[in-house]
Design a protein around this motif. Structure first.
Motif, PDB file in Angstrom:
ATOM      1  N   VAL A 378     -13.179  -1.719  -5.296  1.00  0.00           N
ATOM      2  CA  VAL A 378     -14.075  -3.110  -6.015  1.00  0.00           C
ATOM      3  C   VAL A 378     -12.618  -4.124  -6.239  1.00  0.00           C
ATOM      4  O   VAL A 378     -12.610  -5.215  -5.813  1.00  0.00           O
ATOM      5  N   MET A 379     -11.707  -3.678  -7.086  1.00  0.00           N
ATOM      6  CA  MET A 379     -10.384  -4.777  -7.569  1.00  0.00           C
ATOM      7  C   MET A 379      -9.772  -5.004  -6.226  1.00  0.00           C
ATOM      8  O   MET A 379      -9.347  -6.105  -5.971  1.00  0.00           O
ATOM      9  N   ALA A 380      -9.656  -4.176  -4.944  1.00  0.00           N
ATOM     10  CA  ALA A 380      -9.133  -4.398  -3.795  1.00  0.00           C
ATOM     11  C   ALA A 380      -9.855  -5.438  -2.892  1.00  0.00           C
ATOM     12  O   ALA A 380      -9.058  -6.353  -2.373  1.00  0.00           O
ATOM     13  N   ALA A 381     -11.168  -5.479  -3.027  1.00  0.00           N
ATOM     14  CA  ALA A 381     -11.870  -6.540  -2.420  1.00  0.00           C
ATOM     15  C   ALA A 381     -11.949  -7.691  -3.065  1.00  0.00           C
ATOM     16  O   ALA A 381     -11.734  -8.537  -2.544  1.00  0.00           O
ATOM     17  N   GLN A 382     -11.890  -7.707  -4.440  1.00  0.00           N
ATOM     18  CA  GLN A 382     -12.083  -9.088  -5.263  1.00  0.00           C
ATOM     19  C   GLN A 382     -10.614  -9.581  -5.600  1.00  0.00           C
ATOM     20  O   GLN A 382     -10.488 -10.894  -5.398  1.00  0.00           O
ATOM     21  N   THR A 383      -9.802  -8.733  -5.843  1.00  0.00           N
ATOM     22  CA  THR A 383      -8.416  -9.310  -6.058  1.00  0.00           C
ATOM     23  C   THR A 383      -7.282  -8.558  -5.221  1.00  0.00           C
ATOM     24  O   THR A 383      -6.452  -7.719  -5.916  1.00  0.00           O
ATOM     25  N   PRO A 384      -7.242  -8.802  -3.930  1.00  0.00           N
ATOM     26  CA  PRO A 384      -6.641  -7.960  -2.987  1.00  0.00           C
ATOM     27  C   PRO A 384      -4.925  -8.082  -3.171  1.00  0.00           C
ATOM     28  O   PRO A 384      -4.327  -7.326  -2.833  1.00  0.00           O
ATOM     29  N   ASP A 385      -4.525  -9.345  -4.026  1.00  0.00           N
ATOM     30  CA  ASP A 385      -3.192  -9.329  -4.057  1.00  0.00           C
ATOM     31  C   ASP A 385      -2.678  -8.903  -5.528  1.00  0.00           C
ATOM     32  O   ASP A 385      -1.518  -9.063  -5.982  1.00  0.00           O
ATOM     33  N   SER A 386      -3.635  -8.207  -6.123  1.00  0.00           N
ATOM     34  CA  SER A 386      -3.319  -7.436  -7.572  1.00  0.00           C
ATOM     35  C   SER A 386      -1.992  -6.500  -6.997  1.00  0.00           C
ATOM     36  O   SER A 386      -2.163  -5.816  -6.266  1.00  0.00           O
ATOM     37  N   PRO A 387      -0.949  -6.621  -8.019  1.00  0.00           N
ATOM     38  CA  PRO A 387       0.247  -5.776  -7.951  1.00  0.00           C
ATOM     39  C   PRO A 387      -0.212  -4.251  -7.837  1.00  0.00           C
ATOM     40  O   PRO A 387       0.365  -3.534  -7.054  1.00  0.00           O
ATOM     41  N   VAL A 388      -1.138  -3.929  -8.821  1.00  0.00           N
ATOM     42  CA  VAL A 388      -1.767  -2.482  -8.681  1.00  0.00           C
ATOM     43  C   VAL A 388      -2.250  -2.100  -7.545  1.00  0.00           C
ATOM     44  O   VAL A 388      -2.109  -0.998  -6.759  1.00  0.00           O
ATOM     45  N   VAL A 389      -3.016  -3.118  -6.846  1.00  0.00           N
ATOM     46  CA  VAL A 389      -3.745  -2.892  -5.530  1.00  0.00           C
ATOM     47  C   VAL A 389      -2.554  -2.611  -4.412  1.00  0.00           C
ATOM     48  O   VAL A 389      -2.860  -1.927  -3.567  1.00  0.00           O
ATOM     49  N   GLN A 390      -1.606  -3.384  -4.487  1.00  0.00           N
ATOM     50  CA  GLN A 390      -0.883  -3.565  -3.465  1.00  0.00           C
ATOM     51  C   GLN A 390       0.156  -2.383  -3.385  1.00  0.00           C
ATOM     52  O   GLN A 390       0.349  -1.660  -2.382  1.00  0.00           O
ATOM     53  N   ILE A 391       0.427  -1.779  -4.606  1.00  0.00           N
ATOM     54  CA  ILE A 391       1.328  -0.607  -4.805  1.00  0.00           C
ATOM     55  C   ILE A 391       0.576   0.393  -4.431  1.00  0.00           C
ATOM     56  O   ILE A 391       1.129   1.343  -3.572  1.00  0.00           O
ATOM     57  N   LEU A 392      -0.639   0.797  -4.620  1.00  0.00           N
ATOM     58  CA  LEU A 392      -1.653   1.909  -4.425  1.00  0.00           C
ATOM     59  C   LEU A 392      -1.942   1.686  -2.860  1.00  0.00           C
ATOM     60  O   LEU A 392      -1.916   3.086  -2.311  1.00  0.00           O
ATOM     61  N   SER A 393      -1.710   0.733  -2.442  1.00  0.00           N
ATOM     62  CA  SER A 393      -2.077   0.651  -0.844  1.00  0.00           C
ATOM     63  C   SER A 393      -0.968   1.166   0.015  1.00  0.00           C
ATOM     64  O   SER A 393      -1.393   1.614   1.145  1.00  0.00           O
ATOM     65  N   TRP A 394       0.218   1.369  -0.547  1.00  0.00           N
ATOM     66  CA  TRP A 394       1.231   1.965   0.066  1.00  0.00           C
ATOM     67  C   TRP A 394       1.139   3.673  -0.038  1.00  0.00           C
ATOM     68  O   TRP A 394       1.973   4.132   0.814  1.00  0.00           O
ATOM     69  N   ILE A 395       0.540   4.067  -0.901  1.00  0.00           N
ATOM     70  CA  ILE A 395       0.352   5.594  -0.950  1.00  0.00           C
ATOM     71  C   ILE A 395      -0.310   6.129   0.222  1.00  0.00           C
ATOM     72  O   ILE A 395      -1.786   5.486   0.386  1.00  0.00           O
ATOM     73  N   PRO A 396      -0.062   6.843   0.965  1.00  0.00           N
ATOM     74  CA  PRO A 396      -0.948   7.232   2.578  1.00  0.00           C
ATOM     75  C   PRO A 396      -2.204   7.792   2.051  1.00  0.00           C
ATOM     76  O   PRO A 396      -3.062   7.319   2.859  1.00  0.00           O
TER      77      PRO A 396
END
Length: 462
Positions: A378-396
């Motif tokens: 939900v956070m990834a859809a609403q605030t996709p540029d959040s540092p937490v979302v960006q970091i977690l997106s790199w975890i395969p």
């Protein structure tokens, strides 16, 4: 290659030819619709409560009028919200959409209580014990159904402050209690303003005021006012992430159960006599991938048909969003990478297990890891540029789900390419690790444990 295709076809047919598979396949969209419709039906079917409001003594004068005024004000507010929603629906879906939205909101948005006149004996009764005895009778089954009440509100003032005792037919129903609490808070605020010399009319007009807010963004489709079309990509991204999570976990779980069952029934040993462990693993992964693809096509077809029939304009917008910017391609790529990672891992675990209990040793930590994207999507859809979302997106392990949710926001190409490369690189590593573990587990009777699993990876089944 021929043996791999034969195993894949066998794996696909073992599930696709069963009635249970198609029933469960069709049941998901049905229950998804019911999940959205049932709460609305429950709200529309909720009875309107008949409420009597009484003042207990002259010190409570004006409180009953305050509660009745709060009911009228709330009805006006809800009517205004309904008008706004209908106007937005007309803008998006034409007159037909506005009519449908208006009818739906009319059923759902009404205040589920109404103030009724107090029965003569209740109104004339003396406060406290005598009145409460009559209240109990009207809230019980001792009077005809037509005369029964759902709630009685007894208003008073203590130290000059409004207070109330709310009697209800059902002990678990706090609807009237909550409404009366808010109404008395408003009444106390108005009295405080009046005592400070502020005109009561001014206070009432202030409470009725509802500002007209227009959302604007330079990135909207029109370059100005934000519309449903601008919010649609976020909705599609979020739905895509959840669908992908469901498909990947469902497919991997099917593979785990298939391998586990075949090992328990000694079928895996028969297959190993005519094909290598690598061919069996590849064929099973491919077969279940075809099964997952079938699920995706059926769900997508049902959803597309339903949307086209209900609202062709919205269906056209959904198609436009999916095709523009390669979003559909991203979804397919992340689906392939995500499925490959989890499928081979679950197949390797299944090769060491003969019962579901055997699999719980490793499945528990894996499923805990898989709950992380559910909370973050939900956070990834609403605030996709959040540092937490960006970091977690790199975890395969999280990449396929979070990047599917972020795709509509057009993340930087370096993130798209980097996360996709990392995901597929990790998926190939998982194929190598799982292949060794699968070979070792399929050829031995060793029980599943962290030690045996790690030893199989190191030794490759030797």
């Amino acid at each position: 290659m021929k043996r791999i295709l034969l195993i894949a076809r066998r794996e696909y047919g073992a599930y696709a030819k069963t009635v249970g598979f198609w029933l469960s396949l069709l049941a998901f969209p049905l229950f998804a619709v019911l999940g959205g419709v049932l709460p609305a039906l429950m709200m529309s079917a909720e009875p309107v409560r008949n409420v009597v409001v009484l003042e207990e003594g002259p010190q409570a004068q004006g409180l009953a009028a305050a509660v009745q005024g709060a009911v009228r004000l709330e009805q006006e507010r809800r009517a205004a919200r309904m008008a706004e929603a209908a106007a937005e629906a007309e803008k998006q879906g034409g007159q037909a959409g506005a009519s449908a939205a208006g009818q739906a909101l009319n059923r759902l948005a009404g205040l589920r209580l109404r103030i009724v006149a107090a029965p003569a004996d209740l109104a004339a009764a003396a406060p406290v014990e005598a009145r409460e005895a009559i209240v109990r009778r009207y809230l019980g089954d001792g009077v005809p159904e037509a005369d029964q009440l759902d709630s009685v509100v007894l208003l008073n003032r203590v130290d000059g402050k409004p207070t109330a005792r709310v009697w209800t037919r059902r002990a678990t129903d706090d609807t009237v209690e909550d409404f009366v609490r808010e109404a008395l808070k408003d009444a106390n605020r108005r009295e405080a303003f009046e005592q400070a010399g502020i005109n009561a009319v001014v206070v009432e007009e202030t409470e009725r005021f509802r500002p007209d807010i227009t959302a604007l963004s330079p990135k909207s489709a029109t370059g100005g006012e934000v519309s449903f079309r601008d919010r649609l990509p976020m909705i599609i991204g979020l739905v895509s992430g959840f669908i992908l999570w469901s498909l990947v976990i469902t497919g991997a779980s099917i593979l785990l159960n298939s391998v586990m069952e075949e090992k328990a029934n000694k079928i895996l040993e028969v297959l190993l006599s005519s094909a290598s462990a690598t061919e069996i693993l590849t064929g099973k992964v491919l077969g279940v991938a075809m099964l997952t693809g079938t699920v995706m096509l059926v769900w997508g077809g049902i959803g597309a048909f339903g949307l086209l029939a209900a609202n062709p304009e919205t269906a056209a917008m959904v198609g436009e969003v999916l095709l523009e910017g390669g979003m559909l391609g991203y979804f397919i790529a992340y689906a392939v990478g995500g499925y490959l990672m989890y499928a081979v891992l679950f197949a390797a675990i299944g090769a060491f297990c003969e019962t579901p209990r055997d699999a719980q040793t490793l499945m528990g930590p894996i499923m805990m890891v898989l709950t992380v994207p559910i909370f973050v999507m939900v956070m990834a859809a609403q605030t996709p540029d959040s540092p937490v979302v960006q970091i977690l997106s790199w975890i395969p392990f999280f990449t396929p789900f979070l990047m599917s949710a972020r795709a509509p926001s057009e993340p930087p190409m370096i993130e798209v390419v980097g996360t996709m490369a990392g995901m597929f690189g990790f998926a190939l590593l998982m194929v190598w690790i799982a292949g060794r573990a699968f070979r070792a587990g399929a050829l031995s009777d060793v029980k599943l444990s962290w030690k045996s699993f790690a030893g199989a990876i190191r030794g490759g089944g030797k």
